[in-house]
Design an enzyme around this catalytic site. Structure first.
Site, short mmCIF file in Angstrom:
data_model
loop_
_atom_site.label_atom_id
_atom_site.label_comp_id
_atom_site.label_asym_id
_atom_site.label_seq_id
_atom_site.Cartn_x
_atom_site.Cartn_y
_atom_site.Cartn_z
N CYS A 1 0.85 -1.02 -0.27
CA CYS A 1 0.40 -0.05 0.16
C CYS A 1 0.89 0.91 0.24
O CYS A 1 1.01 2.01 -0.86
CB CYS A 1 -1.40 -0.43 1.30
SG CYS A 1 -2.46 -1.25 1.20
N LYS B 1 6.93 -6.61 7.46
CA LYS B 1 6.80 -5.96 8.88
C LYS B 1 6.31 -6.99 9.71
O LYS B 1 5.57 -8.20 8.86
CB LYS B 1 5.64 -5.17 8.95
CG LYS B 1 4.20 -5.91 8.33
CD LYS B 1 2.97 -5.14 8.31
CE LYS B 1 1.76 -5.17 10.02
NZ LYS B 1 1.36 -4.12 10.31
#
Length: 459
Positions: free
Chosen positions: A270, A328
């Site tokens: 994103c 992440k």
């Protein structure tokens, strides 16, 4: 009475959405082109990896069903969410190919449906896409009028992979771009019945909602990049500590602490693309896009800076361990991740690279192939390496100890990009600890600092 919902696209957002809606008692029909995805979903097995999804899928299975039949999905539900990919193009724009294909199928199904139906586009799109791309297709294929026979909303989600369920159920706000008031009312009532908190609702036209989505993510990338700039500066300033600095300025209500932790470049599906998309939109209207452009440039520079740091601490034929390949923690997504970039670059430079990630090994292997080795544990990854790089802050990496890193050629260098091992490793003689954003590691930095601020005139 709860509406019945269909979700077109059983991917990393569609599946979590489905189980969250079912959790609140809503009947959900998932729609996907992949027969294997549909079969897996109907068998109670999540086709995607995401925290908490499998558990919710098992507990709500009686309200869930999947199909490849768009006609069935539209005819037997009241609201259809479109949650399919909008891949980035080379110029920074987003492709509407998959969205238009789904909209066409929904439109054809609407032609045979006598009752009102709401379509909610959740996929991230560029400004103008809903009104000038999706809406005409729905009206053409259905032969019906938006605002009368059916409603259309743009309803993007602000979630992070790894915490999709938590983010979906506890949003900071709900964003609705609406074709008309009734469509917005139906969607707001439905979403409010699902979320666990009481978020404010922002309702607006399509253009404003589409701009709000990409500009919000672009703003977050700017904040991350600012913190990373402070990280680089703090690394060279004697006595500086980026955490001390960001914790202080984050207390200002105009700034806030979220996404202000200096570390590595942002990545994932994103942030990078939304930032570039904002620059693309600006360029189409002859507006300057210096901020998103500079953010993107610094993000790349920060990755290259990490490669230089690792190389400066590792002999040319040395072995490097990279801990963290996903972009992440708690995610198997390796798209534009710092760890993947580092592993690729080091392997290309001739280093022996060992890798480990709790969730992303399979995804990493598809890209890195045989250029690196894949360890089955943290210990096996770091053992015998000259340099260890902690590329993300996964909780499993917090337990790493000096005794885990046996190196017969001297101290093991640990490049701790998130400073999670500072307390455990910084003062151990077996370790050369390099914490990004911690000052004093730059040779001659103190004398350089004194020269900069010397009252003596410079030659």
């Amino acid at each position: 009475m709860n509406p019945r919902v269909s979700i077109f696209g059983l991917g990393k957002l569609g599946v979590p959405m489905a189980v969250c809606l079912a959790k609140s008692g809503i009947e959900v029909m998932g729609v996907d082109l992949s027969e294997s995805v549909v079969a897996s979903f109907n068998e109670g097995q999540s086709p995607v990896e995401e925290t908490g999804v499998q558990e919710l899928l098992a507990s709500t299975s009686k309200l869930l069903f999947a199909t490849t039949d768009a006609q069935k999905a539209v005819s037997e539900t009241d609201i259809s969410f479109i949650v399919v990919p909008t891949p980035s193009e080379q110029n920074g724009s987003f492709s509407l190919k998959h969205v238009i294909e789904v909209a066409s199928g929904i439109g054809k199904a609407l032609a045979y449906k006598p009752s009102y139906h709401l379509i909610a586009l959740t996929s991230t799109v560029l400004p103008g896409s809903t009104e000038y791309g999706v809406l005409p297709v729905l009206e053409k294929e259905s032969g019906k009028k938006c605002g009368e026979d059916f409603g259309l909303c743009y309803n993007p989600e602000f979630i992070a992979l790894g915490s999709v369920i938590t983010d979906f159920l506890n949003p900071d706000f709900l964003l609705i771009g609406e074709s008309d008031t009734h469509a917005g009312d139906v969607l707001q009532e439905t979403l409010k019945s699902v979320v666990l908190n009481d978020p404010p609702v922002q309702r607006m036209n399509f253009i404003n909602a589409e701009m709000a989505k990409i500009s919000l993510n672009a703003f977050v990338t700017t904040k991350i990049t600012f913190a990373n700039m402070l990280t680089e500066m703090s690394s060279k300033l004697p006595g500086a500590d980026v955490d001390t600095i960001t914790n202080a300025i984050g207390l200002d209500s105009r700034i806030g602490r979220r996404y202000l932790s200096g570390g590595l470049s942002y990545g994932g599906p994103c942030f990078p693309r939304d930032n570039r998309a904002l620059g693309y939109v600006a360029a189409q209207f002859d507006c300057r896009s210096l901020i998103p452009e500079s953010t993107d440039q610094f993000n790349q520079h920060h990755l290259d800076s990490l490669v230089e740091i690792v190389c400066s601490h590792t002999k040319p034929d040395g072995k490097v361990a990279v801990l963290g390949l996903s972009y992440k923690p708690h995610s198997d997504v390796v798209e534009e991740s710092a760890g993947m970039y580092l592993a690729q670059k080091l392997a290309a430079l001739g280093y022996e690279v060992s890798t480990f990630d709790p969730m992303a090994m399979a995804a990493a292997r598809e890209i890195l192939k045989d250029s690196v080795s894949y360890a089955d544990s943290i210990i096996n990854c770091v053992s015998g390496t000259n340099t260890v790089v902690v590329a993300n802050s996964d909780p499993q990496f917090h337990s790493l100890k000096p005794s885990d890193m046996s190196n017969t050629q001297g101290p093991t260098t640990v490049v701790d990009c998130w400073r999670i091992l500072r307390q455990a490793l910084e003062n151990d003689e077996r370790i050369l600890y390099v914490g990004l954003g911690i000052g004093g590691s730059s040779i001659g930095s103190e004398s350089h600092l004194s020269q900069i601020w010397s009252p003596e005139p410079k030659p």
